[in-house]
Design a protein around this motif. Sequence first.
Motif, short mmCIF file in Angstrom:
data_model
loop_
_atom_site.label_atom_id
_atom_site.label_comp_id
_atom_site.label_asym_id
_atom_site.label_seq_id
_atom_site.Cartn_x
_atom_site.Cartn_y
_atom_site.Cartn_z
N SER A 29 -19.61 123.65 -27.02
CA SER A 29 -18.87 124.78 -26.43
C SER A 29 -19.72 125.70 -25.58
O SER A 29 -19.20 126.63 -24.97
N ASN A 30 -21.05 125.47 -25.51
CA ASN A 30 -21.90 126.43 -24.80
C ASN A 30 -22.28 125.98 -23.40
O ASN A 30 -23.20 126.51 -22.80
N GLY A 31 -21.57 125.00 -22.86
CA GLY A 31 -21.83 124.56 -21.50
C GLY A 31 -23.09 123.74 -21.33
O GLY A 31 -23.55 123.57 -20.20
N HIS A 32 -23.63 123.24 -22.42
CA HIS A 32 -24.88 122.49 -22.35
C HIS A 32 -24.66 120.99 -22.48
O HIS A 32 -25.54 120.27 -22.96
N LEU A 33 -23.49 120.53 -22.07
CA LEU A 33 -23.20 119.09 -22.08
C LEU A 33 -22.61 118.70 -20.74
O LEU A 33 -21.64 119.30 -20.27
N GLN A 34 -23.23 117.69 -20.10
CA GLN A 34 -22.69 117.12 -18.88
C GLN A 34 -22.45 115.63 -19.12
O GLN A 34 -23.37 114.90 -19.46
N VAL A 35 -21.20 115.21 -18.96
CA VAL A 35 -20.89 113.80 -19.11
C VAL A 35 -21.15 113.12 -17.78
O VAL A 35 -20.44 113.33 -16.80
N MET A 36 -22.22 112.33 -17.73
CA MET A 36 -22.66 111.72 -16.48
C MET A 36 -22.06 110.34 -16.26
O MET A 36 -22.06 109.84 -15.15
N GLY A 37 -21.56 109.73 -17.31
CA GLY A 37 -21.18 108.34 -17.18
C GLY A 37 -19.87 107.96 -17.80
O GLY A 37 -19.76 106.92 -18.42
N ASP A 38 -18.84 108.79 -17.67
CA ASP A 38 -17.53 108.41 -18.17
C ASP A 38 -16.76 107.75 -17.03
O ASP A 38 -16.20 108.42 -16.19
N CYS A 39 -16.76 106.45 -17.00
CA CYS A 39 -16.09 105.76 -15.90
C CYS A 39 -15.04 104.79 -16.41
O CYS A 39 -14.71 103.82 -15.74
N SER A 40 -14.54 105.03 -17.59
CA SER A 40 -13.56 104.11 -18.16
C SER A 40 -12.44 104.90 -18.81
O SER A 40 -12.66 105.95 -19.40
N ASN A 41 -11.25 104.37 -18.68
CA ASN A 41 -10.11 104.95 -19.38
C ASN A 41 -9.86 104.25 -20.72
O ASN A 41 -8.95 104.61 -21.44
N ASN A 42 -10.67 103.23 -21.00
CA ASN A 42 -10.47 102.46 -22.22
C ASN A 42 -11.32 103.00 -23.35
O ASN A 42 -12.18 102.31 -23.89
N HIS A 43 -11.10 104.24 -23.70
CA HIS A 43 -11.85 104.84 -24.79
C HIS A 43 -11.25 104.41 -26.13
O HIS A 43 -10.07 104.10 -26.22
N TYR A 44 -12.09 104.40 -27.16
CA TYR A 44 -11.58 104.10 -28.49
C TYR A 44 -12.15 105.13 -29.46
O TYR A 44 -13.26 105.64 -29.29
N ALA A 45 -11.36 105.44 -30.46
CA ALA A 45 -11.63 106.60 -31.30
C ALA A 45 -12.99 106.53 -31.97
O ALA A 45 -13.74 107.51 -32.00
N ASN A 46 -13.35 105.36 -32.55
CA ASN A 46 -14.62 105.26 -33.25
C ASN A 46 -15.80 105.55 -32.33
O ASN A 46 -16.77 106.19 -32.72
N GLY A 47 -15.71 105.05 -31.10
CA GLY A 47 -16.79 105.28 -30.14
C GLY A 47 -16.92 106.74 -29.76
O GLY A 47 -18.03 107.28 -29.66
N VAL A 48 -15.78 107.39 -29.51
CA VAL A 48 -15.80 108.81 -29.16
C VAL A 48 -16.36 109.64 -30.30
O VAL A 48 -17.14 110.58 -30.10
N ILE A 49 -15.98 109.29 -31.53
CA ILE A 49 -16.46 110.02 -32.70
C ILE A 49 -17.97 109.89 -32.83
O ILE A 49 -18.68 110.89 -33.01
N HIS A 50 -18.48 108.67 -32.76
CA HIS A 50 -19.91 108.43 -32.91
C HIS A 50 -20.69 109.21 -31.85
O HIS A 50 -21.66 109.91 -32.15
N THR A 51 -20.25 109.11 -30.60
CA THR A 51 -20.96 109.78 -29.51
C THR A 51 -20.88 111.29 -29.63
O THR A 51 -21.85 112.01 -29.37
N SER A 52 -19.74 111.79 -30.05
CA SER A 52 -19.56 113.24 -30.21
C SER A 52 -20.45 113.78 -31.32
O SER A 52 -21.00 114.88 -31.22
N LYS A 53 -20.61 113.02 -32.40
CA LYS A 53 -21.49 113.46 -33.48
C LYS A 53 -22.94 113.50 -33.02
O LYS A 53 -23.70 114.40 -33.41
N VAL A 54 -23.35 112.53 -32.21
CA VAL A 54 -24.71 112.55 -31.65
C VAL A 54 -24.91 113.82 -30.83
O VAL A 54 -25.92 114.53 -30.97
N ALA A 55 -23.96 114.12 -29.95
CA ALA A 55 -24.05 115.32 -29.12
C ALA A 55 -24.13 116.58 -29.98
O ALA A 55 -24.89 117.50 -29.69
N ARG A 56 -23.35 116.61 -31.04
CA ARG A 56 -23.30 117.78 -31.91
C ARG A 56 -24.66 118.02 -32.59
O ARG A 56 -25.14 119.15 -32.65
#
Length: 601
Positions: free
Chosen positions: A229-256
């Motif tokens: 929430s503090n503006g310190h995340l830039q998504v540089m490589g989201d080039c797919s609409n085929n997201h899946y929940a487990n992948g988003v969760i894992h990546t989001s936890k890493v960012a957190r």
Amino acid sequence: MNKKCSTMFLCCAIALGAQAADGTSTAKTDVLGRHVSSTHKVPKAYLKDVKKTAEQKAVVKTAGPQQQKALALTHYVNPPMITTSGVFEYKKNSSGNFEKLYKLNGNTVSETQYKNQIKQIEDADVPRLQYAQANPGNYPTGSNYQFATFATTDECSGQSSCTVNLETYSYYNQSGSHFVTREDINFWNYSSVLSNSNLNQYGAWSGYDGQKIGIQFTDIDAPQENVISNGHLQVMGDCSNNHYANGVIHTSKVARVLNKVAPGAMLYAFSTNCNNYTNNLVLESASYWKNPQVFIGSNSYGQALPKYSDESMYMDDYIYDTRTIEFASIGNDGLSNGSQATGLGMAVNAISVGAVHNDMTYHQTSSWRNPRFSKKNDASYTGSSYVKPEIANFADILVPSEKSLVIMNQRILESYFTQTSSATPYTAASVALLLQKFPFYKWHPEVVKALLITSSIKPITNASSHDSDNEGKYAMGVPEGRAMFENNRSRFWNGNNEDFFDNNGDIRFTESNIKKNKRYRIAISWLSSGTYVRENGKLPQDIDLRVYQNGNLLDYSTSGPNPFELVEFTTNSQSDLTIEIHRYRNDGGRVLIGYNLLEVQ
């Protein structure tokens, strides 16, 4: 390891815990295509112990001199780099206050002078510049994705710690078998983990939060947009609409985890959905020029593989050329199917990370056999084993201030995270604090690895049973905050193959202000060409470490296959130490050596 030992991507992760591993020729050039010493003033010691295998001898016999040279140049001759050396110490002065002492190319400089001069050198670095030029890539045009999310109840919400009975992160091994187990894990608030590691006192809570440090992380999907929430995340490589929940969760936890430990750092996220792994590294290299620059990489995913792989080579070449400090999960596959580590975790230049519970025991899945080298075009070749991981760190991390979110109406993004997938970003973020406080360590994965090895002094109680084949020296403790931030003397030597070593193949120097009956740990680490390792099944250089006092050998480490050495000893007087870094074998490549001496408290 006190003897020479001859034995010693990208995951399509389905679940939340991705495996998150002499010739005697009289020619004018040597086997590497370089001028011999008689024509180029290169001491013959640099070519000492260059032995040809039977395969190499056959090539030399059948190929003409020009062909030999061309073959060598194709694979082993590196772009020249500026010869640079440095020394840094953080110690108490006569007034009892800590001060930073810098030397650059033999000259004592202030911190400001050091930062200005070293940045000019690094911004003009030929290998880094040529890496991206040789591997052109463009940032993907990202889609603006939105996921259905809403607040939900979490059993850990608002608590400082909690015990969760959860299914460990499921995954598919090489044979396709699906492993799911249940275990009770005591998660602690990340602030408690920082306290337990002493990072709060010496890094995180002493005015340092990773400001002006860029951390890139590549994971199995793009992170949830509002996870930071503090503006310190830039998504540089989201080039797919085929997201899946487990992948988003894992990546989001890493960012957190990255953000909570180093909230001032800028995070650059790359999804493996976007490009093949080689191109992702090119994009990450281009991030060097962003503001803030990328100095650290975190890789919490990967597939367990039996031997050094192309993925390992790509990562090693990237680090070798750009000198980004890369952390990689060793994986969670343990000994279950005979695999050793993730492809990225096997990279010899990467710092691989194992997972430790908050009670100072290894995570159940963090148990490995050491990986082995391989040859790219020889599937039957099984090279020497080498020690991995180099370190292990805390993994059971709770962020109680963050309520769980439902991702894509399928899976819950919980406020807790575990295994090597969390230990890796935790370690990467802690090093961001180090780089902010001590800019000496920027651009130096070889020095950071040596420092983390020496500072791993907080014992893991069951370590020997989880990595029985690494001879009880590495990843036996967790990096401790005070050991990371105080009482270290660090050095680096960066240059070309002919630089720094004397005619005997030695770098020798003294360490003064030594205390009697004091415990010291010294480590060296060096970087290698991944291409060379993949094609030859070994490191291009074998470097040893010896320490003397009053003419007596205190300790030595002379392992053959490892790209690092560690000694630990107690002094018997206040006399200076003589440090000998000896190049036992030299098949070419740059000199990229890091060193750290820790005075253990």
